[in-house]
Design an enzyme around this catalytic site. Structure first.
Site, mmCIF file in Angstrom:
data_model
loop_
_atom_site.group_PDB
_atom_site.id
_atom_site.type_symbol
_atom_site.label_atom_id
_atom_site.label_comp_id
_atom_site.label_asym_id
_atom_site.label_seq_id
_atom_site.Cartn_x
_atom_site.Cartn_y
_atom_site.Cartn_z
ATOM 1 N N SER A 99 0.844 -1.184 0.000
ATOM 2 C CA SER A 99 0.000 0.000 0.000
ATOM 3 C C SER A 99 0.886 1.243 0.000
ATOM 4 C CB SER A 99 -0.935 -0.047 1.216
ATOM 5 O OG SER A 99 -1.865 1.005 1.163
ATOM 6 N N LYS A 119 -4.992 2.905 -3.604
ATOM 7 C CA LYS A 119 -4.401 2.272 -2.423
ATOM 8 C C LYS A 119 -5.433 2.104 -1.306
ATOM 9 C CE LYS A 119 -0.201 1.794 -4.035
ATOM 10 N NZ LYS A 119 0.344 0.471 -4.356
#
Length: 195
Positions: A149, A167
């Site tokens: 992420s 993300k």
């Protein structure tokens, strides 16, 4: 700090780790780390030449068995074929690293819908495609999924609305898969490297 000073030598010996976007950048660094711990490395990326160069390095530096097959994570069929080739060469995967990503700085008012979609497709759709294609192997090995992420998932950054959306979606996907696939013994986590 050297990885070998932190983790037990051979911690991943005989296990296979598959990394999307594994031919360069942070994902190649992740491949190096797992290879240094004895893992076999399966990987995909869009450029076979980068994968081949990474494979040479991982074999030379760590003696790793490597299978790198070009695949665009936006294509489920291509990704499924790459993951299958890795299984045929290295055995079933124990860890999937969803690292393939797209990013470019761009003000939202000039960001094209195609540019926004491209990042969503690579980061979010690509992660789902990888997880879905890997599920049969991961449920067999009771494996792990690691999503790469970024800070943009939980904090706004200028010129990054497309990345933030992608993300944040990945992080939510991770939570849903952790909930649904935990019963299969599959553990899901995300990490957000950076400052």
């Amino acid at each position: 700090m050297i990885i070998s000073e932190v983790f037990a030598k051979g911690l991943y010996k005989g296990k296979t780790v598959f990394i999307t976007g594994g031919g360069s950048g942070i994902n190649l660094g992740i491949a190096r780390t797992f290879a240094s711990l004895g893992a076999n490395i399966g990987m995909c990326g869009r450029t076979q030449e980068k994968l081949d160069a990474a494979a040479v390095e991982l074999k030379k530096d760590f003696g790793a068995k490597v299978c790198g097959v070009a695949a665009d994570v936006r294509s489920f069929a291509a990704l499924e074929a790459s993951i299958k080739q890795s299984e045929d060469a290295l055995g079933p995967m124990h860890v999937l690293v969803c690292g393939a990503a797209g990013n470019f700085p761009c003000p939202a008012e000039v960001l094209s819908p195609n540019g926004f979609k491209s990042v969503i497709d690579i980061d979010l759709l690509g992660s789902f495609n990888a997880c879905r294609a890997a599920f049969p192997q991961l449920s067999q090995t009771r494996g792990r999924i690691i999503f790469i992420s970024a800070g943009q998932a939980f904090m706004p950054y200028a010129l990054q609305c497309h990345v933030g959306a992608a993300k944040a979606g990945m992080d939510n996907l991770m939570k849903n898969l952790a909930l649904e696939w935990g019963r299969h013994g599959i553990r899901c986590n995300s990490v957000a490297p950076g400052p």
